[in-house]
Enzyme design. Structure first.
Site, short mmCIF file in Angstrom:
data_model
loop_
_atom_site.label_atom_id
_atom_site.label_comp_id
_atom_site.label_asym_id
_atom_site.label_seq_id
_atom_site.Cartn_x
_atom_site.Cartn_y
_atom_site.Cartn_z
N SER A 169 2.20 -3.15 9.78
CA SER A 169 1.17 -4.18 9.80
C SER A 169 1.01 -4.71 11.22
O SER A 169 2.00 -4.77 11.98
CB SER A 169 1.55 -5.34 8.88
OG SER A 169 0.68 -6.45 9.06
N THR A 228 -8.41 -4.40 -0.17
CA THR A 228 -7.66 -4.20 -1.41
C THR A 228 -8.28 -5.04 -2.52
O THR A 228 -9.22 -5.80 -2.29
CB THR A 228 -6.20 -4.62 -1.21
OG1 THR A 228 -6.19 -6.04 -0.93
CG2 THR A 228 -5.56 -3.88 -0.05
N ILE A 239 -7.19 -5.18 4.91
CA ILE A 239 -7.67 -4.01 4.19
C ILE A 239 -8.44 -4.48 2.95
O ILE A 239 -8.09 -5.51 2.35
CB ILE A 239 -6.51 -3.10 3.75
CG1 ILE A 239 -5.60 -2.76 4.93
CG2 ILE A 239 -7.04 -1.81 3.12
CD1 ILE A 239 -4.33 -2.04 4.53
N LYS A 287 8.23 -6.98 9.09
CA LYS A 287 7.42 -5.92 9.69
C LYS A 287 7.84 -5.66 11.13
O LYS A 287 7.83 -4.51 11.60
CB LYS A 287 5.94 -6.29 9.61
CG LYS A 287 5.38 -6.23 8.19
CD LYS A 287 5.52 -4.84 7.60
CE LYS A 287 4.88 -4.71 6.23
NZ LYS A 287 4.98 -3.35 5.65
N ALA A 307 2.34 3.90 -4.83
CA ALA A 307 1.27 4.90 -4.81
C ALA A 307 0.23 4.75 -5.92
O ALA A 307 -0.65 5.60 -6.04
CB ALA A 307 1.88 6.30 -4.90
N THR A 308 0.30 3.69 -6.71
CA THR A 308 -0.58 3.62 -7.88
C THR A 308 -1.83 2.78 -7.70
O THR A 308 -2.74 2.85 -8.52
CB THR A 308 0.19 3.09 -9.10
OG1 THR A 308 0.66 1.76 -8.83
CG2 THR A 308 1.37 4.00 -9.45
N TYR A 350 7.53 -12.12 6.03
CA TYR A 350 6.74 -10.89 6.12
C TYR A 350 6.63 -10.43 7.57
O TYR A 350 6.88 -9.26 7.88
CB TYR A 350 5.35 -11.12 5.53
CG TYR A 350 4.48 -9.88 5.48
CD1 TYR A 350 4.76 -8.86 4.57
CD2 TYR A 350 3.39 -9.74 6.33
CE1 TYR A 350 3.97 -7.72 4.52
CE2 TYR A 350 2.60 -8.60 6.28
CZ TYR A 350 2.88 -7.60 5.38
OH TYR A 350 2.09 -6.47 5.34
N ARG A 410 6.71 0.48 -9.12
CA ARG A 410 7.63 -0.33 -9.92
C ARG A 410 7.47 0.00 -11.40
O ARG A 410 8.39 -0.24 -12.18
CB ARG A 410 7.37 -1.81 -9.67
CG ARG A 410 7.59 -2.22 -8.22
CD ARG A 410 7.36 -3.70 -7.99
NE ARG A 410 7.34 -4.01 -6.56
CZ ARG A 410 7.31 -5.23 -6.05
NH1 ARG A 410 7.31 -6.28 -6.87
NH2 ARG A 410 7.29 -5.42 -4.76
#
Length: 253
Positions: A140, A188, A186, A157, A10-11, A153, A34
């Site tokens: 995803s 990011t 996205i 998913k 969430a950071t 990955y 983490r």
């Protein structure tokens, strides 16, 4: 007391966007990361900016005792969680099929499937006690569309999506809904910094001509996490600019 949500990862990036969306809508927010220091800084920001109660937790990946510790502490704060958003993931980037150590392959599976199961079970115990709740997987579109050098990955998913459906079936009788948001590319910090040449990836070429920002994913997560979707469970919402509908991307020359 406000409704409450626990969000993993969430950071930064999408997770932070989701945390801000729920806080803006009046939810008290428990933020996982983490790094406990980063999680608590985000919690302080959410309280100051939105006036909600918030607390941050440092998390140990694939450690059930740590998951139990966190949810026990949430209960000590006087809460039974209303919503769990499973956002954190091991991205498993640059895992060459013939070279990747099995341990690295399994780290991705353990994080994206096993750890999420642990978190879901502890959240569901609180939701069962409360009489209902919502679990939201940030999955995803690679659950359906594989990309190069990301075998673990994509496998994780796909597995998490199957687990979502099974959980929706098992938990429905307790009024616990389980759904998944399927983002594509996205914007990011990895995209902004062009890590792994991701800005050249064909998934940038969507029918809508753009990829998702944090708010797009946060709005979808809030839809599933809140009563807006009170009759939806075992469902998927793809937020990828239409990438999954096309046989191949159209690139204007």
């Amino acid at each position: 007391m406000n409704k409450s949500v626990f969000i993993t990862g969430a950071t930064v990036n999408t997770g932070l966007g989701i945390a801000e969306k729920f806080a803006k809508e009046g939810y008290d927010v428990f933020a996982g990361s983490r790094s406990e220091e980063k999680a608590q800084k985000v919690a302080e920001m959410l309280t100051e900016k939105y006036g909600v109660y918030s607390k941050g937790y440092g998390m140990k990946i694939f450690d059930e005792s740590d998951v139990i510790r966190i949810f026990d502490d949430i209960k000590k704060q006087g809460y039974l969680i209303d919503c769990l958003v499973l956002n954190a993931a091991n991205l498993g980037i640059k895992q060459k099929f013939f070279d990747v150590p099995v341990e690295e392959f399994m780290d991705v599976i353990n994080t994206n499937v096993g750890w999420n199961f642990m978190l879901s079970r502890q959240a569901a115990l609180q939701m069962k006690e409360k009489g209902g709740g919502s679990i939201v997987f940030i999955n995803s579109n690679t659950a359906y569309r594989a990309i190069p050098d990301r075998v673990s990955y994509s496998a994780s998913k796909s597995g998490a999506l199957g687990m979502m459906r099974a959980m929706a079936l098992d938990l429905g009788k307790y009024n616990i809904r389980v759904n998944a948001v399927l983002p594509g590319m996205i914007k990011t910090d990895r995209w902004e910094n062009n890590y792994n040449d991701c800005r050249s990836a064909l998934s940038n070429y969507t029918p809508l001509g753009d990829i998702a920002d944090f708010e797009d994913i946060a709005n979808a997560a809030f839809y599933f996490g809140s009563d807006l979707s009170k009759n939806a469970t075992g469902a998927e919402l793809t937020v990828d600019g239409g990438n999954m509908i096309q046989l191949y991307p159209i690139i204007e020359k």
